[in-house]
Motif scaffolding. Structure first.
Motif, PDB file in Angstrom:
ATOM      1  N   PRO A  93       0.813  -1.232   0.000  1.00  0.00           N
ATOM      2  CA  PRO A  93       0.000   0.000   0.000  1.00  0.00           C
ATOM      3  C   PRO A  93       0.838   1.270   0.000  1.00  0.00           C
ATOM      4  N   GLU A  94       1.996   1.228   0.636  1.00  0.00           N
ATOM      5  CA  GLU A  94       2.799   2.452   0.668  1.00  0.00           C
ATOM      6  C   GLU A  94       3.276   2.847  -0.733  1.00  0.00           C
ATOM      7  N   GLU A  95       3.617   1.827  -1.549  1.00  0.00           N
ATOM      8  CA  GLU A  95       4.061   2.067  -2.915  1.00  0.00           C
ATOM      9  C   GLU A  95       2.900   2.634  -3.743  1.00  0.00           C
ATOM     10  N   ASP A 198      -1.520   8.928  13.157  1.00  0.00           N
ATOM     11  CA  ASP A 198      -0.823   7.683  12.846  1.00  0.00           C
ATOM     12  C   ASP A 198       0.688   7.914  12.796  1.00  0.00           C
ATOM     13  N   ASP A 199       1.434   6.833  12.928  1.00  0.00           N
ATOM     14  CA  ASP A 199       2.895   6.882  12.777  1.00  0.00           C
ATOM     15  C   ASP A 199       3.525   7.931  13.682  1.00  0.00           C
ATOM     16  N   PHE A 200       2.973   8.066  14.883  1.00  0.00           N
ATOM     17  CA  PHE A 200       3.463   9.079  15.815  1.00  0.00           C
ATOM     18  C   PHE A 200       4.946   8.844  16.101  1.00  0.00           C
ATOM     19  N   ILE A 220       1.504   4.827  18.026  1.00  0.00           N
ATOM     20  CA  ILE A 220       2.963   4.829  18.053  1.00  0.00           C
ATOM     21  C   ILE A 220       3.476   4.014  16.878  1.00  0.00           C
ATOM     22  N   ASP A 221       4.355   4.610  16.110  1.00  0.00           N
ATOM     23  CA  ASP A 221       4.827   3.959  14.892  1.00  0.00           C
ATOM     24  C   ASP A 221       5.499   2.626  15.192  1.00  0.00           C
ATOM     25  N   ARG A 222       5.255   1.662  14.288  1.00  0.00           N
ATOM     26  CA  ARG A 222       5.746   0.314  14.551  1.00  0.00           C
ATOM     27  C   ARG A 222       7.264   0.221  14.591  1.00  0.00           C
ATOM     28  N   SER A 223       7.970   1.182  13.959  1.00  0.00           N
ATOM     29  CA  SER A 223       9.432   1.103  13.982  1.00  0.00           C
ATOM     30  C   SER A 223       9.958   1.182  15.414  1.00  0.00           C
TER      31      SER A 223
HETATM   32 MG    MG Z   1       2.821   3.764   8.190  1.00  0.00          MG
END
Ligand code: MG
Ligand code: C2E
Ligand code: MG
Ligand code: MG
Length: 310
Positions: A93-95, A198-200, A220-223
């Motif tokens: 989806p990001e692409e 999202d992606d805080f 909280i961002d998954r990274s």
């Molecule tokens: Mg994301």
């Protein structure tokens, strides 16, 4: 100087050239076709859909459970876009978003996502399952009020309360017109639709947004979450984000929870909701129904051992 200056300008605009690459344009063309061709699949919940035209591929939403960390209760799902391209296979989806975001196709895509998710919520409701779903929008989708009109119209058509729907906003670009975005978010919020940041902790999701936007949740961002168990810094960052969001009265969701240890650390840190492979992967709606009927809340092993100790 001028030559050098022009050289710089070329470097700066390189991403734009890439944006118009034949590869990306053909992807966009296919995406447009897929949006038109597979539109009818929605009318047939649980069905395999209409026969697919070659070159179109199938667009559909997958649903990933969100679980309350302390009770293990499933509190909702996040809707995530999936596109199975006939030659490229599953397009990330990001692409896809990156290719569509600056074009008119993005509007079609977001409209499709909103339609699909609300229709699915109605189907679940009709099956005796009052589910709550979050869908993702980019800030570009919020520059006009179109999305609010669409959501209002669909919720009314299916007689669904607004609090069944939540919006997750992501920023892949700096907010071009914060004032107009704020107007749209305020309208949504007045309707009773919760807004999550999202992606805080990544990219442009700055602290400013916490003060300025009508948010009720941060994700909280998954990274950061993925690194929690191995990296003390990541764990410290996650804990302070939970504390900050909590102090502001916001619900905190951690995404990318892949194992029990991460879940226990989040539990200890006071995080409210978790989402990740530890609980369930994103699944097609039918599969989610099966998953939910078999779901048993995870048990905190340590707490049990402690309790059973003499
Ligand atoms: Mg994301
Ligand atoms: P996001 O909104 O932050 O979504 C969470 C991503 O984390 C999803 O990736 C999900 O599959 C992935 N994930 C969930 N649990 C785990 C886990 O335990 N471990 C790992 N490693 N990953 C996990 P996905 O589905 O590839 O989506 C990527 C991004 O694409 C989303 O990030 C969102 O920003 C965007 N996106 C997805 N669907 C849509 C959509 O319908 N509209 C828009 N505008 N953007 C979307
Ligand atoms: Mg999201
Ligand atoms: Mg996220």
């Amino acid at each position: 100087y001028e030559a050098k200056h022009r050289g710089d300008a070329v470097a700066v605009y390189a991403p734009e050239a890439d944006h118009n690459s034949p590869e990306r344009l053909s992807l966009l063309g296919d995406l447009r076709t897929a949006l038109e061709v597979t539109g009818g699949v929605r009318a047939e919940p649980g069905g395999t859909g209409l026969p697919q035209l070659p070159g179109a591929g199938e667009i559909r939403m997958y649903y990933q459970p969100q679980v309350a960390i302390d009770t293990g209760e499933v509190v909702g799902v996040e809707a995530l876009l999936r596109w199975r391209h006939p030659e490229r296979g599953m397009v990330h989806p990001e692409e896809l978003i990156k290719a569509a975001e600056h074009t008119a196709v993005m509007r079609l895509l977001t409209r499709r996502v909103v339609d699909d998710v609300i229709e699915q919520l109605a189907a679940w409701r009709d099956a005796g399952l009052p589910m709550r779903a979050a869908l993702n929008v980019s800030v570009r989708d919020l520059h006009t009020g179109d999305i609010v009109d669409q959501i209002e119209d669909r919720l009314a058509r299916y007689r669904l309360p607004a609090d069944r729907l939540q919006l997750e906003i992501t920023e892949s670009a700096l907010m071009a017109d914060p004032r107009r975005v704020l107007v749209t978010l305020s309208r949504l919020s007045r309707l009773g639709i919760a807004i999550a940041l999202d992606d805080f902790g990544t990219g442009y999701s700055s602290m400013q947004h916490l003060r300025r936007l009508p948010l009720s949740e941060v994700k909280i961002d998954r990274s950061f979450v993925l690194g929690m168990t191995a990296d003390g810094d990541d764990a410290a960052i996650v804990r302070s984000m939970i504390e900050l969001a909590g102090a502001l009265g916001l619900r905190v969701v951690a995404e990318g929870v892949e194992d029990e240890r991460t879940w226990r650390m989040l539990h200890a840190a006071g995080c409210h909701v978790a989402q990740g492979w530890f609980y369930g992967r994103p699944m097609p709606a039918e599969e989610f129904g099966v998953w939910l009927s078999r779901y048993r809340p995870p048990v905190l092993q340590d707490a049990h051992r402690a309790e059973s100790r003499p």
